[in-house]
Design a protein around this motif. Structure first.
Motif, PDB file in Angstrom:
ATOM      1  N   ALA A  28      28.725 -14.934  18.560  1.00 43.69           N
ATOM      2  CA  ALA A  28      29.519 -13.692  18.599  1.00 43.69           C
ATOM      3  C   ALA A  28      29.414 -13.000  19.952  1.00 43.69           C
ATOM      4  O   ALA A  28      28.844 -11.917  20.088  1.00 43.69           O
ATOM      5  N   TYR A  29      29.945 -13.635  20.984  1.00 43.23           N
ATOM      6  CA  TYR A  29      29.996 -13.043  22.315  1.00 43.23           C
ATOM      7  C   TYR A  29      31.443 -12.713  22.661  1.00 43.23           C
ATOM      8  O   TYR A  29      32.371 -13.397  22.229  1.00 43.23           O
ATOM      9  N   ASP A  30      31.623 -11.670  23.485  1.00 42.46           N
ATOM     10  CA  ASP A  30      32.887 -11.506  24.180  1.00 42.46           C
ATOM     11  C   ASP A  30      32.613 -11.735  25.663  1.00 42.46           C
ATOM     12  O   ASP A  30      31.485 -12.021  26.059  1.00 42.46           O
ATOM     13  N   LEU A  31      33.642 -11.653  26.486  1.00 44.14           N
ATOM     14  CA  LEU A  31      33.482 -11.947  27.911  1.00 44.14           C
ATOM     15  C   LEU A  31      32.413 -11.067  28.553  1.00 44.14           C
ATOM     16  O   LEU A  31      31.543 -11.555  29.292  1.00 44.14           O
ATOM     17  N   ASN A  32      32.448  -9.762  28.270  1.00 45.51           N
ATOM     18  CA  ASN A  32      31.505  -8.834  28.901  1.00 45.51           C
ATOM     19  C   ASN A  32      30.061  -9.193  28.584  1.00 45.51           C
ATOM     20  O   ASN A  32      29.201  -9.261  29.476  1.00 45.51           O
ATOM     21  N   HIS A  33      29.752  -9.410  27.313  1.00 48.90           N
ATOM     22  CA  HIS A  33      28.367  -9.653  26.913  1.00 48.90           C
ATOM     23  C   HIS A  33      27.902 -11.050  27.313  1.00 48.90           C
ATOM     24  O   HIS A  33      26.726 -11.247  27.641  1.00 48.90           O
ATOM     25  N   ALA A  34      28.803 -12.021  27.315  1.00 51.93           N
ATOM     26  CA  ALA A  34      28.420 -13.374  27.726  1.00 51.93           C
ATOM     27  C   ALA A  34      28.059 -13.397  29.211  1.00 51.93           C
ATOM     28  O   ALA A  34      27.018 -13.950  29.604  1.00 51.93           O
ATOM     29  N   VAL A  35      28.893 -12.795  30.053  1.00 48.18           N
ATOM     30  CA  VAL A  35      28.610 -12.775  31.487  1.00 48.18           C
ATOM     31  C   VAL A  35      27.327 -11.990  31.771  1.00 48.18           C
ATOM     32  O   VAL A  35      26.498 -12.403  32.592  1.00 48.18           O
ATOM     33  N   ALA A  36      27.128 -10.872  31.076  1.00 47.20           N
ATOM     34  CA  ALA A  36      25.899 -10.090  31.273  1.00 47.20           C
ATOM     35  C   ALA A  36      24.661 -10.906  30.920  1.00 47.20           C
ATOM     36  O   ALA A  36      23.643 -10.839  31.618  1.00 47.20           O
ATOM     37  N   ASP A  37      24.720 -11.676  29.831  1.00 45.83           N
ATOM     38  CA  ASP A  37      23.568 -12.505  29.454  1.00 45.83           C
ATOM     39  C   ASP A  37      23.289 -13.580  30.495  1.00 45.83           C
ATOM     40  O   ASP A  37      22.129 -13.935  30.750  1.00 45.83           O
ATOM     41  N   LEU A  38      24.330 -14.112  31.113  1.00 47.27           N
ATOM     42  CA  LEU A  38      24.133 -15.117  32.156  1.00 47.27           C
ATOM     43  C   LEU A  38      23.564 -14.477  33.428  1.00 47.27           C
ATOM     44  O   LEU A  38      22.757 -15.089  34.132  1.00 47.27           O
ATOM     45  N   ILE A  39      23.964 -13.249  33.713  1.00 49.22           N
ATOM     46  CA  ILE A  39      23.392 -12.530  34.858  1.00 49.22           C
ATOM     47  C   ILE A  39      21.906 -12.257  34.636  1.00 49.22           C
ATOM     48  O   ILE A  39      21.120 -12.232  35.589  1.00 49.22           O
ATOM     49  N   ASP A  40      21.500 -12.054  33.382  1.00 47.65           N
ATOM     50  CA  ASP A  40      20.066 -11.902  33.083  1.00 47.65           C
ATOM     51  C   ASP A  40      19.261 -13.044  33.690  1.00 47.65           C
ATOM     52  O   ASP A  40      18.196 -12.847  34.278  1.00 47.65           O
ATOM     53  N   ASN A  41      19.759 -14.272  33.528  1.00 43.05           N
ATOM     54  CA  ASN A  41      19.050 -15.433  34.071  1.00 43.05           C
ATOM     55  C   ASN A  41      18.937 -15.359  35.590  1.00 43.05           C
ATOM     56  O   ASN A  41      17.906 -15.727  36.162  1.00 43.05           O
ATOM     57  N   SER A  42      19.999 -14.892  36.242  1.00 42.22           N
ATOM     58  CA  SER A  42      19.969 -14.771  37.704  1.00 42.22           C
ATOM     59  C   SER A  42      18.958 -13.728  38.158  1.00 42.22           C
ATOM     60  O   SER A  42      18.240 -13.926  39.139  1.00 42.22           O
ATOM     61  N   ILE A  43      18.897 -12.610  37.452  1.00 43.39           N
ATOM     62  CA  ILE A  43      17.925 -11.569  37.805  1.00 43.39           C
ATOM     63  C   ILE A  43      16.506 -12.079  37.614  1.00 43.39           C
ATOM     64  O   ILE A  43      15.616 -11.838  38.442  1.00 43.39           O
ATOM     65  N   GLU A  44      16.279 -12.823  36.525  1.00 43.41           N
ATOM     66  CA  GLU A  44      14.947 -13.366  36.266  1.00 43.41           C
ATOM     67  C   GLU A  44      14.532 -14.402  37.312  1.00 43.41           C
ATOM     68  O   GLU A  44      13.341 -14.634  37.525  1.00 43.41           O
ATOM     69  N   SER A  45      15.520 -15.021  37.974  1.00 42.45           N
ATOM     70  CA  SER A  45      15.189 -16.006  39.014  1.00 42.45           C
ATOM     71  C   SER A  45      15.022 -15.345  40.377  1.00 42.45           C
ATOM     72  O   SER A  45      15.009 -16.022  41.403  1.00 42.45           O
ATOM     73  N   ASP A  46      14.879 -14.020  40.370  1.00 38.88           N
ATOM     74  CA  ASP A  46      14.588 -13.242  41.579  1.00 38.88           C
ATOM     75  C   ASP A  46      15.748 -13.271  42.570  1.00 38.88           C
ATOM     76  O   ASP A  46      15.555 -13.361  43.785  1.00 38.88           O
ATOM     77  N   SER A  47      16.958 -13.175  42.070  1.00 36.35           N
ATOM     78  CA  SER A  47      18.145 -13.167  42.927  1.00 36.35           C
ATOM     79  C   SER A  47      18.361 -11.789  43.542  1.00 36.35           C
ATOM     80  O   SER A  47      18.060 -10.762  42.941  1.00 36.35           O
ATOM     81  N   THR A  48      18.910 -11.783  44.740  1.00 32.10           N
ATOM     82  CA  THR A  48      19.317 -10.552  45.397  1.00 32.10           C
ATOM     83  C   THR A  48      20.829 -10.374  45.338  1.00 32.10           C
ATOM     84  O   THR A  48      21.334  -9.259  45.228  1.00 32.10           O
TER      85      THR A  48
END
Length: 330
Positions: A28-48
């Motif tokens: 049960a994702y929409d575009l906004n929540h799916a992209v935000a969850d994927l950005i979580d992974n980028s933040i956790e990988s110490d991205s700038t």
């Protein structure tokens, strides 16, 4: 009872590939929540720098970052369901090893992950594709290992420009822009989704974008436009009378766990110097529905507006907002 003595045999419990990927695609994702969850992974990988690209012809969506990337073994493991790519800590924004797959496949049939780890010159590429999984119906050959040529040229150029990082490419986007039936997605529909996505990312990640969480700024770009943070507490708004911030309160939950609460009373309409800024301060839900709690897990906004069943919204409380912080150990 000695259960070991009662065991007369062992059987495989490998889930059915067709049904399992179908269940993932039904998340049960929409575009906004799916992209935000994927950005979580980028933040956790110490991205700038995190770059989200939504192709205006609807052919793909990509999320690329300059984080630490993944080595070969980690990349291989990351494509599995319930993967064990690392040890999770209380600082993580997500866990359990299914988020990337569920969020991605909720938008389209094909997930491609390209990555380059720190100190490596090689880009590795792997894909999980619903059509391939259904055709083979075998988890042992579910992940396709590809060359860089499988990626859109503009995606691989951005990835190669970084010394390290990861790029997720979503294709066969049958669910990304809402129910379409047999109709092709139009550019105007995609542009409408882009405006909503920009607003959503600016709200959910506002403490990372403005550097107020752990004093590290994260730049998020949407189709090469820098996403601006939306601060629900109007702490830097151009007003004649600033937001009233109350002292932070810590509430112990026992076993060393706690939540932190801080209340704010926002400026009144006539205290904003600009009408458009007052309107923007109301947020996506507008002023009355934006009162109440703003719940953050490790700095990431996960719920906003409303009083968490403690009371109903009231016109007289529309200036009241409360920040509630907790970490992943709660």
């Amino acid at each position: 009872m000695n259960e070991d003595k009662d065991v007369v045999g062992l059987e495989s419990a490998v889930p059915n590939p067709k049904k399992t990927i179908g269940n993932l695609r039904g998340s049960a994702y929409d575009l906004n929540h799916a992209v935000a969850d994927l950005i979580d992974n980028s933040i956790e990988s110490d991205s700038t720098n995190i770059r989200v690209t939504v192709a205006l012809d609807g052919s793909y969506i990509s999320i690329s970052d300059d984080g630490h990337g993944m080595d070969e073994k980690t990349h291989q493991e990351s494509m599995k369901l319930a993967s064990e790519t690392r040890e999770y800590s209380s600082d993580d924004l997500g866990k359990f090893g299914t988020g990337m797959k569920a969020a991605s496949l909720s938008l389209g049939k094909s997930l491609t992950v390209a990555t380059k780890s720190v100190g490596s010159a090689e880009v590795t590429v792997r894909r999980l594709d619903e059509d391939h999984v259904i055709a083979t119906n075998d988890w042992d050959v579910a992940t396709q290992v590809l060359t860089e040529k499988a990626l859109p040229s503009e995606v691989i150029e951005k990835l190669l420009d970084n010394r390290h990082g990861t790029c997720i490419i979503l294709e066969k986007l049958d669910k990304a822009f809402g129910p379409l039936g047999d109709k092709p997605v139009t550019q105007s529909r995609i542009l409408t989704h882009l405006l909503e996505l920009e607003s959503h990312l600016g709200l959910v990640f506002h403490r990372f974008i403005d550097g107020s969480y752990r004093n590290k700024e994260v730049n998020i770009y949407l189709n090469d436009t820098l996403v601006r943070a939306w601060d629900p507490f109007c702490l830097k708004a151009d007003v004649t009378n600033p937001t009233l911030a109350f002292d932070e309160t810590k509430v112990s939950l026992g076993l060393g766990r706690e939540i932190r609460l801080q209340g704010y009373c926002l400026p009144k309409k006539d205290e904003f110097r600009d009408e458009s800024e007052h309107r923007a301060a109301g947020g996506p839900k507008k002023w009355n529905d934006s009162q109440g709690f703003y719940v953050y897990r490790n700095g990431r906004l996960i719920r906003w507006g409303g009083w968490l069943r403690t009371r109903s919204s009231d016109e007289h409380l529309k200036l009241a907002r409360i920040r509630l912080d907790f970490d992943g150990s709660q």
